[in-house]
Design an enzyme around this catalytic site. Structure first.
Site, PDB file in Angstrom:
ATOM      1  N   LYS A 128       5.733 -21.287  17.206  1.00 33.42           N
ATOM      2  CA  LYS A 128       6.312 -22.489  16.579  1.00 33.42           C
ATOM      3  C   LYS A 128       5.226 -23.547  16.519  1.00 33.42           C
ATOM      4  O   LYS A 128       4.297 -23.536  17.321  1.00 33.42           O
ATOM      5  CB  LYS A 128       7.467 -23.023  17.430  1.00 33.42           C
ATOM      6  CG  LYS A 128       8.427 -23.885  16.642  1.00 33.42           C
ATOM      7  CD  LYS A 128       9.488 -23.038  16.004  1.00 33.42           C
ATOM      8  CE  LYS A 128      10.406 -23.830  15.121  1.00 33.42           C
ATOM      9  NZ  LYS A 128      11.567 -23.014  14.709  1.00 33.42           N
ATOM     10  N   ASP A 168      10.681 -25.687   9.091  1.00 34.44           N
ATOM     11  CA  ASP A 168      11.713 -26.075  10.059  1.00 34.44           C
ATOM     12  C   ASP A 168      12.097 -27.494   9.611  1.00 34.44           C
ATOM     13  O   ASP A 168      11.927 -27.816   8.421  1.00 34.44           O
ATOM     14  CB  ASP A 168      11.162 -26.008  11.499  1.00 34.44           C
ATOM     15  CG  ASP A 168      12.275 -26.028  12.559  1.00 34.44           C
ATOM     16  OD1 ASP A 168      12.878 -24.979  12.818  1.00 34.44           O
ATOM     17  OD2 ASP A 168      12.564 -27.108  13.105  1.00 34.44           O
TER      18      ASP A 168
HETATM   19  N1  GLU Z   1      12.422 -22.509  11.515  1.00 38.01           N
HETATM   20  C1  GLU Z   1      13.272 -21.365  11.381  1.00 38.01           C
HETATM   21  C2  GLU Z   1      13.808 -20.955  12.720  1.00 38.01           C
HETATM   22  O1  GLU Z   1      14.057 -21.787  13.550  1.00 38.01           O
HETATM   23  C3  GLU Z   1      12.646 -20.251  10.558  1.00 38.01           C
HETATM   24  C4  GLU Z   1      11.328 -19.757  11.029  1.00 38.01           C
HETATM   25  C5  GLU Z   1      10.652 -18.759  10.071  1.00 38.01           C
HETATM   26  O2  GLU Z   1      11.178 -18.490   9.000  1.00 38.01           O
HETATM   27  O3  GLU Z   1       9.591 -18.277  10.447  1.00 38.01           O
HETATM   28  O4  GLU Z   1      14.062 -19.806  12.991  1.00 38.01           O
END
Ligand code: GLU
Length: 448
Positions: A128, A168
């Protein structure tokens, strides 16, 4: 409560080292608590130090992002990428741009992502990233310059086989476009290094809808299996008005429910006749406006300042789709008092531990974020597959794959819960099912 000696030792260590990261501690505690029967049954996890390795990111990158605003003034933000765990695939997870972003927030999100990605059954590790940059009120040109500056550093640490970021909060199609462009310029390489891309340059159909649609597919399946029930005729309260909330509303409506709320960080709107989604889309996707405008445009709709009031609106099903810890104990009590029977999470960790205890005490159907909102990253995984194949699937094909992944997450979670004596517990089941695959891969690959 933590009673297992190994788990207690690992948690104490996290508390000692990361005591100043409350969201990370919260996420770790919840997971470790539910893993106690698993480590008790599998001594090889302790022998291989799996838990102490799982709670320590493989790498944390923290960097300065300097850019120039429209007034010619130099601005400095902080950028982060936490590469948490690569046991089952390249690091994968979104980027969040929000003033509340700090290392602890990114670590909690990255930690959750490890188990979430494992649940999708696709080969993706956990990561992340993000920045404390606040895009609110910034011009397009400022957002572009920020994204270019951010990617200039991030590009050294990512790659299609290493780490694949996505969106996100506050990182959508516009930001992914700028980030992708800058990566391509710096590396002179056209690859699927990001997901959530535009359809013209390697994006997947249904990725935009995936988190919200997936949340409803998951909720519908859990309702069917556990309660022999459905969305049909239900009143639904949804918080948020971003990408997740909008497409959760769309799918819940399609499945026969009446969604009566939408919110943003200033307040919420209540529309007793059911939210008119085209108006929310026009406000939020069309001109990045505030949700208050909805009540000005729709007769009969009410606007209330402050977002936590949304949980006092009577409903059968609540789908929190805004942000972490948006439902505290008092809000959970209000939901229960007003008849809510189901809470499934579209946002990451939207319920405090006290709120979860209220759901459990009152026998609510509770679908935790790492399972219920896994649809977004699942279709990101499908976008990676399509990029590797150099082809693209139709909307219907991708949506059908998403639906079957969400249904399999419900089945996987229930099977794992049953195996460890927690029958019907979707939270314990998601943590256990997500963990076992990662843990076995970590053991097989040796001490890294
Ligand atoms: N931000 C999204 C999550 O919390 C998607 C992350 C992604 O697609 O890599 O899962």
């Amino acid at each position: 409560m933590l009673t297992n000696e190994y788990v207690k030792r690992v948690y104490d260590q996290v508390q000692k080292r990361d005591g100043d990261q409350p969201e990370f501690l919260q996420a770790v505690y919840e997971v470790l608590d539910t893993l106690q029967p698993v480590v008790a049954k599998h001594p090889e996890y302790e022998a291989n130090g799996v838990l102490e390795r799982l709670v320590e990111p493989e790498r944390v990158v923290k960097f300065r992002v300097a850019w120039v605003d429209d007034a010619g003034k130099v601005q400095v933000n902080r950028g982060y990428r936490v590469q948490f765990n690569s046991a089952i695939g390249p690091y994968k997870g979104g980027l969040r741009f929000h003033p509340t972003v700090n290392e602890g927030v990114i670590k909690f999100l990255g930690f959750e992502q490890i188990l979430k990605n494992s649940l999708t059954t696709l080969p993706m590790g956990g990561g992340k990233g993000g920045s404390d940059f606040d895009p609110k009120g910034k011009s397009d040109a400022e957002v572009m310059r920020f994204c270019q500056a951010f990617m200039t550093e991030l590009s050294r640490h990512i790659g299609q086989f290493t780490d694949v970021p996505a969106g996100d909060i506050n990182v959508g199609a516009r930001e992914i476009g700028y980030l992708f462009g800058q990566y391509k310029r710096i590396r002179d390489e056209y690859s699927g290094v990001l997901t959530g891309k535009g359809l013209e340059f390697g994006g997947s159909l249904a990725r935009t809808e995936a988190t919200g649609y997936g949340l409803c597919y998951y909720t519908a399946e859990a309702l069917r299996v556990l309660k022999n029930d459905s969305f049909e005729g239900k009143t639904v309260v949804i918080s948020g008005s971003g990408n997740v909330a909008i497409f959760a509303t769309e799918k819940a409506q399609e499945l026969g429910a009446k969604v009566v709320t939408a919110s943003d960080s200033n307040g919420y709107v209540y529309d007793p006749d059911g939210i008119k989604l085209d108006i929310v889309k026009d406000i939020k996707l069309g001109h990045r406006g505030r949700i208050k405008e909805y009540a000005e445009r729709v007769p009969g709709a009410e606007y209330h300042e402050g977002c936590s009031g949304v949980w006092t609106v009577p409903c059968d099903i609540a789908l929190p789709c805004a942000t972490q810890n948006e439902i505290d104990e008092a809000s959970a009590e209000a939901l229960v008092k007003n008849g809510c029977k189901v809470v499934c999470e579209g946002a990451n960790m939207p319920s405090t531990p006290e709120a979860i205890a209220v759901y459990q005490k009152n026998g609510l159907l509770y679908g935790p974020a790492k399972a219920a909102n896994a649809g977004g990253v699942a279709v990101s995984g499908l976008e990676m597959s399509q990029n590797s194949y150099r082809l693209s699937w139709t909307f219907e094909e991708t949506d059908a794959k998403l639906k079957s992944i969400m249904e399999s997450i419900v089945a996987e979670s229930l099977a794992a819960a049953k195996e460890y004596g927690e029958e019907g517990d979707l939270m314990a089941g998601a943590n256990i099912a997500g963990f076992v695959k990662v843990a076995n891969a970590m053991v097989a690959q040796g001490i890294l």
